[in-house]
Structures are given as structure tokens and as C-alpha cells.
Design an enzyme around this catalytic site. Structure first.
Site, PDB file in Angstrom:
ATOM      1  N   SER A  56      56.829 -73.673  15.421  1.00  0.00           N
ATOM      2  CA  SER A  56      56.474 -72.752  16.525  1.00  0.00           C
ATOM      3  C   SER A  56      55.455 -71.566  15.817  1.00  0.00           C
ATOM      4  O   SER A  56      55.594 -71.384  14.679  1.00  0.00           O
ATOM      5  CB  SER A  56      57.311 -72.013  17.347  1.00  0.00           C
ATOM      6  OG  SER A  56      56.801 -70.962  17.847  1.00  0.00           O
ATOM      7  N   LYS A  97      49.382 -76.193  23.660  1.00  0.00           N
ATOM      8  CA  LYS A  97      48.654 -77.629  23.528  1.00  0.00           C
ATOM      9  C   LYS A  97      47.460 -77.742  24.386  1.00  0.00           C
ATOM     10  O   LYS A  97      46.619 -78.494  24.277  1.00  0.00           O
ATOM     11  CB  LYS A  97      49.483 -78.751  23.908  1.00  0.00           C
ATOM     12  CG  LYS A  97      50.740 -78.598  22.535  1.00  0.00           C
ATOM     13  CD  LYS A  97      50.376 -78.288  21.180  1.00  0.00           C
ATOM     14  CE  LYS A  97      51.539 -78.089  20.431  1.00  0.00           C
ATOM     15  NZ  LYS A  97      52.412 -76.893  20.816  1.00  0.00           N
ATOM     16  N   CYS A 128      53.105 -66.636  25.320  1.00  0.00           N
ATOM     17  CA  CYS A 128      53.973 -65.774  24.549  1.00  0.00           C
ATOM     18  C   CYS A 128      52.931 -64.737  23.671  1.00  0.00           C
ATOM     19  O   CYS A 128      51.940 -65.230  23.291  1.00  0.00           O
ATOM     20  CB  CYS A 128      54.392 -66.747  23.523  1.00  0.00           C
ATOM     21  SG  CYS A 128      55.480 -67.994  24.509  1.00  0.00           S
ATOM     22  N   CYS A 146      52.903 -69.086  31.372  1.00  0.00           N
ATOM     23  CA  CYS A 146      51.815 -69.457  30.566  1.00  0.00           C
ATOM     24  C   CYS A 146      50.489 -69.918  31.517  1.00  0.00           C
ATOM     25  O   CYS A 146      49.451 -69.248  31.292  1.00  0.00           O
ATOM     26  CB  CYS A 146      51.963 -70.369  29.606  1.00  0.00           C
ATOM     27  SG  CYS A 146      53.481 -70.357  28.662  1.00  0.00           S
TER      28      CYS A 146
END
Length: 580
Positions: A483, A135, A205, A60
Site C-alpha cells: 500500500s 487503481k 485515503c 473514495c
């Protein structure tokens, strides 16, 4: 450049950096800058923090350092002095399914706080923020709204889809494969082949999970350049967006346009609309109220839910649908979603953005593509109401949230007996051993913001249920989170949480629970007298985190319905950093 073509000199008297760069008494401060090669000419202009969440924890964030260099170049072209710094992330894909997940939501606060402290400590005048993991996106946007200096946000980009057995896959497929493996539906070799194929590049993701949901929010709320959210992380065009973001923040410094001018109540409504329309992550129900808190705007879970109720579901994205963020990029990106919503009358076109133009002006040149089924029009939506629903009732007086995107209308109601677990670990073990029955409502409690502490996600458990082929035959409720990749009838953020003596903490095995995501209700079939009797007998529980960051978070954190924040936000401030 002739003098008459040069941009006007900067008035340092109105910039925070005057405190560290102006006057004879700041000679020692300037000496520190000179040691890094900064010139007097650069110090005469704005100093711009370029913050990333770069690290080697997960794909990420791995490309953010590269993108930061392009953002810095844009700042320099615009006449600013860029100063790069980094902050932490906790990557959910690594933290999921064990004690590490308790750190995830806490990291949002740490990110916002650390960026604030760096900006304050060095008196920077503006900010470009680049983030990749779940986050870190709201964390950076929270700091922008808290400081209220001219700011531009940019997403680091989505990962490319993996390929396994002739289909696109993501890391969520691997979590679900664990459940398939546990019931003999997948071999060791197949599981290993999938895990090696699922994540083929840098980026977050790939589905409409939390990172991509909040990336869409960044454009919808106006803090990011149009089109910047959809581009995959490995595409070189992302560096162009980064440079443009650096240039844009310099324009904002010239015009005086600040984050709180952009992120108004109407802009938050736009953001919630895009979340619902794309079947986004339930975590947006935490992050939007937390961001609003930083701007002093009342926009809690229930306000978010009102927007969800009136928004059509038009984006066919995983986990409930077929497509990934790259597919959205290929048809034109987030502006396509927003164009459909604007044409249908569902978003406010007059909201100003970091371009200096309104949403409607930004979308003037966007044509809705008709030869695709990634995004539908509001006239012919996938479903008439949004892909996310807020619930309320005697089991959740403070509200709860569920993603219904991809679920059949006939599956939006559920009634069954409670099967209670105090913590996710116990629930996951029971699921692995199939110690539940079809028709059960699996209850995972003491995983809220205070009780967890940290409000962990439950993807390991929900993915295992899906992999076992049982997710449509059970429901799951928790005071923790899910999630963005969770699917099935899974209700999170139940409040008040068990640690506060909320009704979820009073349940016993066998209590009948009725959930109706059409009406937006969640009830336990117990009388008010019985609930009061159980509440009187209830005793608080202690957790194992009695020191350190998680202990401190548990002492400060507020309720999930208000965003699980740890400070009073702009309502309580007597002055704003940008005005020092």
C-alpha cells in the site's frame, strides 16, 4: 447570440460519433438518442463520454456522481453532448488483508478495458474521467492514452483527516492499530473509537498513499487541470474544477490536442519526479510503466528508478512524514510542488498540458509559499534523493522498489536471515503470533502478478509490524505489492516473481539477504552455482484460481517491471481509435 459570435459548426466527418449519428442509415441510432431527450442540434456536435468510478463500496468514490453532473454541465456549455457512464472499482481499504486484495490490481485492467469498450461501442468523441480509488486513477488515464481521443482527467478528491486523541488520523492508522491491539498497546474501546473517527467524509485515503500519489501524477503529466488534484472531495470548489474539466475537453476537441501529444516521455519523467519528490506510493512504479505502454513509450521500472535517483525529497507527507493532502491543498496544492521542482530545474517546463499551455506557463502565477513546512525547496530538501528507490541484484534481476521517505539514512541498509512464507496469509498469522525475530528478513512470495494471482498489497502485515513496534528491526520483501500507506523497510515488486522461478522463490529459511537502498542493491549471499542448482530443482506451483477473471489475468499479465500489463499497448497497434 448573433451568428457572427457563434462558435464554428463541428465537422462531424472527422469525429468517431459520425458512425452513430450521421446519415439516413443512422436513423435507428438517432431514435435511441431521441428517447433520452437528445436533440438534433446536440447530435450535430461531439458526443463526450463522462465516466466515473462512482459506487457505494467506499468513501473514495461516493462523491463522484455529484461531480459528474458538473462535468456534464461544462461539456454542454462548450457545445458537446455529454453521456454519463460508470465503471467498477475495487477499493483497497475494503479488500485489504484477505483474498479480495487479489482483485485490486486486476481491476485496473478491467477499468481500462471497460471504458475502452464503452467508448468504442458508442463511438464517443472525447472523454472526461473522474476517479477516486487507487487503481481507478491509472485505469482511467490508461484508457485515455489507449483511445487517444481528447480527454481530461479529474481526481474525485481526498478525504478530510479524522481526529483521535488530539491528532490527525487516517485509515492507515487503523491498520497499524490492529498491530498495537495484538500486543496489548491498545484496548478494544480505543480501537473502536479510532475506527469510528478515522474516515469522517467522502474522499480517498488522506496521506500520500496511492490515490493521492496518482492524483499528483495526473497534474504532473498534464492530463488534469492545475490545482484539481488537491481539493478535498467534500469542498464545493471541486464542482468548479469538474465544470472546468468539461469545458476544457471541448477546447481540446477544437484544437485537436490529444492525450499522446501531452503524455510524452518528458511528461512521464515529470510525473516520476513528482512521485519521488513527495515520497509517493511504490505503486507508481507499476502504474507509470502501464500508462506509458498505452502510449507506446518505453518507460519501465528501471527508467522510473533513474528519475527517482536524481530527485530531491521535498514533500513531508504521511506515511513517512507529517502532513496530508488537505495540508498541501491549504498551501496551494500540487502546483506548489511543481513550482519548487521547476525552479530547481528538475522538471521539463515545456511539456504541453490539457490547458493548451505548457507546464511553465501554467505555473507562471504560482508563488512558492515560504511560511510553511509542508513542501521544501529543492535547495534545502528533506533529503537529497527521492523518497522512493528502485533496487536490483541477484535476488531481484528484474528490479524491486522501496519507499524510504521518512526513514533515517542509517536505516537504509539491512542484512539478515530469510524467514520465508508462501503467501501473505501465512506471514500475517506468524506476525500476529510474533513468530519472527528482530533482524529477520520476512519473505512473502507467490504473490506476484501471475502467482497471486493479482499481485496483492501487504498492508495488513506491514501495518501489524509497525503497530507492534518492530518495523525498524525487520525487513520485508515480496513479489507482491505494498500500500502507499506502508512504512518500514518493505521491498515490493521483486522480479522475476516466484511463480516464474525467480530467485525469491528459491530462498530457504536462514539464507542471508543484504539490502542497500543507498546503492540500490538487493542480494542473497549465495553463489550463482547454488542458485542454478536450486532453480533446476524448482517446480512450478498452482494456485486456487483456475477459472474466472483472476485466471484470465494470470494468463495474460506481464512482468511487474513493465507495469504488469495485459496488452501490447500502442507499439503493436495498426490504428488508433481516435482516427476511425
Amino acid at each position: 447570440m448573433p451568428d457572427d459570435q457563434r462558435p464554428p459548426a463541428w465537422d462531424k466527418s472527422k469525429l468517431p460519433s459520425r458512425h452513430s449519428t450521421s446519415g439516413p442509415e443512422r436513423a435507428p441510432h438517432r431514435a435511441m438518442f431521441h428517447a433520452m431527450g437528445v436533440t438534433d442540434e446536440q447530435l450535430a456536435g461531439p458526443i463526450v463520454g463522462v465516466v466515473t468510478t462512482w459506487n457505494e463500496a467506499a468513501p473514495c468514490n461516493i462523491s463522484l456522481s455529484r461531480q459528474a453532473q458538473s462535468a456534464k454541465r461544462g461539456v454542454a456549455i462548450g457545445g458537446g453532448c455529454p453521456r454519463e457512464f460508470t465503471t467498477i472499482t475495487v477499493t483497497d481499504g475494503i479488500a485489504m488483508g484477505h483474498e479480495g486484495m487479489k482483485s485490486s490490481l486486476v481491476s485496473r485492467e478491467a477499468i481500462a478495458d471497460s471504458v475502452e469498450l464503452t467508448m468504442r461501442g458508442h463511438s464517443y468523441d472525447a472523454m472526461v474521467g473522474l476517479a477516486g480509488c487507487d487503481k481507478s486513477l491509472p485505469g482511467l488515464m490508461m484508457s485515455m492514452l489507449r483511445l487517444n481521443v481528447p480527454s481530461v482527467f479529474m481526481y474525485g478528491g481526498t478525504i478530510l483527516p479524522g481526529r483521535f486523541q488530539n491528532r490527525d488520523v487516517t485509515v492507515v492508522d487503523v491498520f497499524e492499530a490492529v498491530g498495537q491491539h495484538s500486543v496489548g498497546k491498545m484496548t478494544d474501546a480505543e480501537l473502536h473509537e479510532l475506527e469510528c473517527a478515522a474516515c469522517p467524509s467522502a474522499g480517498s485515503c488522506a496521506g500520500q498513499y496511492t490515490a493521492n500519489t496518482m492524483a499528483c501524477v495526473s497534474e504532473a503529466i498534464g492530463l488534469a487541470l492545475p490545482g484539481s488534484a488537491g481539493t478535498p472531495a467534500v469542498y464545493e470548489s471541486r464542482d468548479g474544477y469538474a465544470e472546468a474539466s468539461g469545458k476544457a475537453v471541448m477546447s481540446l476537441l477544437r484544437s485537436g490536442l490529444r492525450p499522446r501529444d501531452i503524455a510524452t516521455r518528458k511528461a512521464f519523467e515529470n510525473a516520476a519526479t513528482v512521485v519521488a519528490a513527495t515520497g509517493g506510493s511504490t505503486n507508481a512504479g507499476l502504474h507509470l510503466p502501464a500508462m506509458a505502454n498505452e502510449a507506446g513509450i518505453d518507460f519501465d521500472l528501471h527508467a522510473v528508478g533513474e528519475i527517482f535517483k536524481r530527485t530531491p525529497y521535498i514533500g513531508d507527507f504521511k506515511p513517512g512524514g507529517k502532513y496530508l493532502m488537505k495540508d498541501l491543498h491549504d498551501i496551494g496544492g500540487v502546483p506548489v510542488v511543481m513550482k519548487a521542482l521547476l525552479d530547481g530545474g528538475y522538471i521539463h517546463g515545456d511539456c504541453i498540458t490539457v490547458t493548451g499551455k505548457t507546464i511553465a506557463e501554467n505555473l507562471e502565477g504560482v508563488k512558492f509559499p515560504t511560511n510553511q513546512d509542508v513542501v521544501y525547496t529543492t535547495a534545502k530538501p528533506i533529503a537529497p534523493t527521492g523518497g522512493v528507490v528502485v533496487l536490483k541484484g541477484n535476488l531481484a534481476p528484474g528490479g524491486a522498489i522501496v519507499k524510504v521517505a521518512g526513514m533515517q539514512q542509517t536505516s537504509l541498509k539491512f542484512r539478515g536471515p530469510a524467514r520465508c512464507f508462501d503467501g501473505e496469509a501465512a506471514a500475517f498469522e506468524a506476525v500476529e503470533k510474533r513468530q519472527y525475530k528482530p533482524g529477520d528478513v520476512i519473505v512473502i512470495r507467490y504473490e506476484g502478478p501471475r502467482g497471486g494471482p493479482g499481485m496483492p498489497e501487504m498492508l495488513a502485515t506491514t501495518a501489524a509490524l509497525y503497530g507492534q513496534g518492530i518495523s525498524d528491526k525487520v525487513a520485508l520483501i515480496t513479489d507482491g505489492r505494498f500500500s502507499g500507506g506502508t512504512r518500514g523497510f518493505c521491498i515490493g515488486h521483486v522480479g522475476p516473481e516466484a511463480a516464474d522461478g525467480g530467485p525469491i522463490g528459491l530462498l530457504k529459511d536462514g539464507d542471508m539477504i543484504a539490502i542497500d537502498a543507498v546503492k540500490g542493491t538487493m542480494e542473497v549471499e549465495l553463489s550463482a552455482d547454488e542458485l542454478a542448482k536450486r532453480k533446476a530443482a524448482w517446480k512450478p506451483r498452482s494456485h486456487n484460481y483456475q477459472s474466472g477473471a483472476l485466471w484470465k489475468y494470470a494468463q495474460l499479465v506481464g512482468d511487474a517491471e513493465k507495469g504488469a500489463v495485459t496488452n501490447g499497448g500502442a507499439r503493436a497497434e495498426t490504428h488508433c481509435y481516435a482516427d476511425i
